[in-house]
Design a protein around this motif. Structure first.
Motif, PDB file in Angstrom:
ATOM      1  N   ALA A 237       0.801  -1.226   0.000  1.00  0.00           N
ATOM      2  CA  ALA A 237       0.000   0.000   0.000  1.00  0.00           C
ATOM      3  C   ALA A 237       0.835   1.278   0.000  1.00  0.00           C
ATOM      4  CB  ALA A 237      -0.941   0.008   1.205  1.00  0.00           C
TER       5      ALA A 237
ATOM      6  N   SER B 236      -8.965   0.007   6.507  1.00  0.00           N
ATOM      7  CA  SER B 236      -8.688   1.064   5.535  1.00  0.00           C
ATOM      8  C   SER B 236      -7.276   1.602   5.711  1.00  0.00           C
ATOM      9  CB  SER B 236      -9.705   2.204   5.684  1.00  0.00           C
ATOM     10  OG  SER B 236      -9.671   2.735   7.000  1.00  0.00           O
TER      11      SER B 236
ATOM     12  N   GLY C   4      -3.679   2.729  -3.204  1.00  0.00           N
ATOM     13  CA  GLY C   4      -4.925   2.246  -3.771  1.00  0.00           C
ATOM     14  C   GLY C   4      -4.684   1.345  -4.974  1.00  0.00           C
TER      15      GLY C   4
ATOM     16  N   LEU D 266      -6.109  -1.547  -5.624  1.00  0.00           N
ATOM     17  CA  LEU D 266      -6.080  -2.971  -5.294  1.00  0.00           C
ATOM     18  C   LEU D 266      -6.936  -3.732  -6.292  1.00  0.00           C
ATOM     19  CD1 LEU D 266      -5.242  -5.222  -3.283  1.00  0.00           C
ATOM     20  CD2 LEU D 266      -7.335  -4.728  -2.027  1.00  0.00           C
TER      21      LEU D 266
ATOM     22  N   ILE E  77     -14.956  -3.822  -1.534  1.00  0.00           N
ATOM     23  CA  ILE E  77     -13.630  -3.202  -1.662  1.00  0.00           C
ATOM     24  C   ILE E  77     -13.768  -1.890  -2.403  1.00  0.00           C
ATOM     25  CG2 ILE E  77     -11.303  -3.462  -2.599  1.00  0.00           C
ATOM     26  CD1 ILE E  77     -11.628  -6.459  -2.406  1.00  0.00           C
ATOM     27  N   ASP E  78     -13.213  -0.841  -1.816  1.00  0.00           N
ATOM     28  CA  ASP E  78     -13.153   0.477  -2.455  1.00  0.00           C
ATOM     29  C   ASP E  78     -11.687   0.879  -2.509  1.00  0.00           C
ATOM     30  OD1 ASP E  78     -13.760   2.920  -3.558  1.00  0.00           O
ATOM     31  OD2 ASP E  78     -14.223   3.869  -1.639  1.00  0.00           O
ATOM     32  N   SER E  79     -11.119   0.890  -3.720  1.00  0.00           N
ATOM     33  CA  SER E  79      -9.673   1.131  -3.839  1.00  0.00           C
ATOM     34  C   SER E  79      -9.359   1.974  -5.065  1.00  0.00           C
ATOM     35  CB  SER E  79      -8.926  -0.217  -3.915  1.00  0.00           C
ATOM     36  OG  SER E  79      -7.531  -0.012  -3.934  1.00  0.00           O
TER      37      SER E  79
ATOM     38  N   THR F 136      -7.209   2.399   0.215  1.00  0.00           N
ATOM     39  CA  THR F 136      -8.037   1.203   0.051  1.00  0.00           C
ATOM     40  C   THR F 136      -8.870   1.002   1.310  1.00  0.00           C
ATOM     41  OG1 THR F 136      -6.409   0.140  -1.395  1.00  0.00           O
ATOM     42  CG2 THR F 136      -8.016  -1.292  -0.329  1.00  0.00           C
TER      43      THR F 136
ATOM     44  N   LEU G  39     -11.521  -2.011   2.871  1.00  0.00           N
ATOM     45  CA  LEU G  39     -12.205  -3.296   2.794  1.00  0.00           C
ATOM     46  C   LEU G  39     -13.248  -3.339   3.906  1.00  0.00           C
ATOM     47  CD1 LEU G  39      -9.222  -3.841   1.606  1.00  0.00           C
ATOM     48  CD2 LEU G  39      -9.742  -6.234   2.009  1.00  0.00           C
TER      49      LEU G  39
END
Length: 387
Positions: free
Chosen positions: A306, A327, A332, A334, A357-359, A365, A367
């Motif tokens: 990361a 987080s 980001g 991912l 997942i928001d990356s 990132t 999760l």
């Protein structure tokens, strides 16, 4: 020829790059300082081209690169010799090229990367004194000597502070590896003792009854059969105890995993925060073990990929559902099916939960997983296949 070239420029184990495991910042810094060679040509060109200075300058560049690279890849005990060689090369070039002092400056600043700050200060003072004498003979401007002095002190001090931090980080990594090695050794010894205590008596009993059954086999078959039935019962009981012991060894504890995550991230210079970690309610093992593995995988991704400076874990329980959000503020990007994400999805899915997942690139990132605490799919086969 290629093998000889490779050996010549391969970092020695006792070199700066070898001792510090070739940190990328140090390589980048070394490369940037080489750009100062442009000054060797830019400054004298302001007064016009002449082979009087161009010839010696071109001849000096390969020697400079050789001594400079060896500063980083040769054993640390040879750093002073290579720094002195650079300074001597700069003084010799200064006779022909007014920018030759650049070599002296680079050699002095690079020496500050070594283990002794006294050696760096001594060379700084010595280089300035020698340049004062040579500058008097060459009738050079006093501003040049002042520039070398100021740049050598400021640049050298910056290098010294950086290397002190890098060496402390290296010592911390070594101490952590030693702690892990000792912990592994202690765990192996504990497992050995447990298995000895668990199986020693049982196997002795099996051997004794088997020998008795062999003796009774021809003389009293019914008694021999009873003994073998007893052997079978003892063996099945021992098998159950072994399975129970192995299950306990494999068990993952979420609280322990949170503590391990804190130690790993903070040792990597990542600020760690956790909301809901204290006073975490006990969870069924069928749920806790997969969640601990998901947490371990997520934290490992933050540590390795990361490039984050902050990480956070939020755990809450609402309406019979456990929610965990992991987080970071890293790079980001991912991948949806990379870096162990597929394994995390399978473990969460086996519990009847969901993983989001928001990356976005360069925006960190996050999760977020949700697992039902009641009615979760806890099939051992499903969980085991995810592992």
């Amino acid at each position: 020829m290629s093998a000889w070239f490779h050996r010549l420029f391969r970092p020695h184990p006792q070199s700066l790059l070898g001792q510090l495991r070739s940190p990328m910042y140090l390589r980048w810094q070394a490369g940037v300082q080489v750009l100062a060679l442009a000054t060797l040509f830019q400054r004298p060109l302001e007064h016009g081209f002449s082979w009087h200075w161009m010839g010696p300058t071109l001849l000096s560049v390969p020697l400079f690169l050789l001594f400079y690279i060896r500063l980083y890849i040769a054993p640390v005990r040879q750093m002073l010799a290579h720094a002195l060689a650079l300074a001597a090369l700069g003084l010799a070039l200064w006779v022909f090229n007014s920018a030759g002092f650049i070599y002296v400056m680079i050699g002095v600043m690079a020496l500050a990367l070594g283990p002794s700050w006294r050696t760096w200060l001594a060379m700084t003072v010595g280089a300035v004194l020698v340049m004062s004498v040579v500058g008097t003979v060459l009738r050079a401007q006093h501003g040049v000597i002042a520039t070398v002095l100021v740049a050598s002190i400021l640049g050298g001090f910056s290098n010294f502070i950086y290397m002190r931090g890098v060496r402390r980080d290296a010592e911390l990594r070594l101490s952590q590896e030693e702690v892990r090695r000792l912990a592994t050794l202690a765990e192996r010894e504990r497992i050995g003792r447990d298995l000895h205590d668990l199986l020693g008596h049982t196997l002795s009993l099996v051997a004794l009854k088997s020998e008795l059954a062999r003796k009774l086999a021809l003389r009293d078959p019914p008694s021999a059969q009873r003994e073998m039935e007893e052997v079978e019962r003892v063996a099945r009981h021992a098998l159950g105890e072994v399975r129970a012991a192995v299950t306990g060894m494999r068990r993952s504890d979420l609280a322990a995993e949170l503590l391990s995550a804190r130690l790993m991230l903070e040792a990597s210079g990542i600020v760690f925060a956790c909301d809901g970690c204290d006073g975490l309610a006990p969870l069924p093992h069928a749920i806790e073990a997969p969640l601990a593995l998901v947490l371990r995988e997520a934290v490992t991704n933050i540590h390795r990929h990361a490039r984050a400076t902050e990480a956070r874990i939020d755990i809450s329980s609402e309406q019979g559902e456990l929610r965990m959000r992991i987080s970071d503020n890293g790079c980001g990007g991912l991948a949806a099916h990379g870096n162990g994400v597929s394994g995390m999805r399978e473990r969460v899915r086996a519990l009847g939960g969901t993983l989001a997942i928001d990356s976005p690139p360069r925006k960190g990132t996050a999760l977020e997983l949700r697992v039902p605490l009641a009615g979760a799919v806890t099939s051992p086969r499903a969980v085991g296949s995810a592992a």
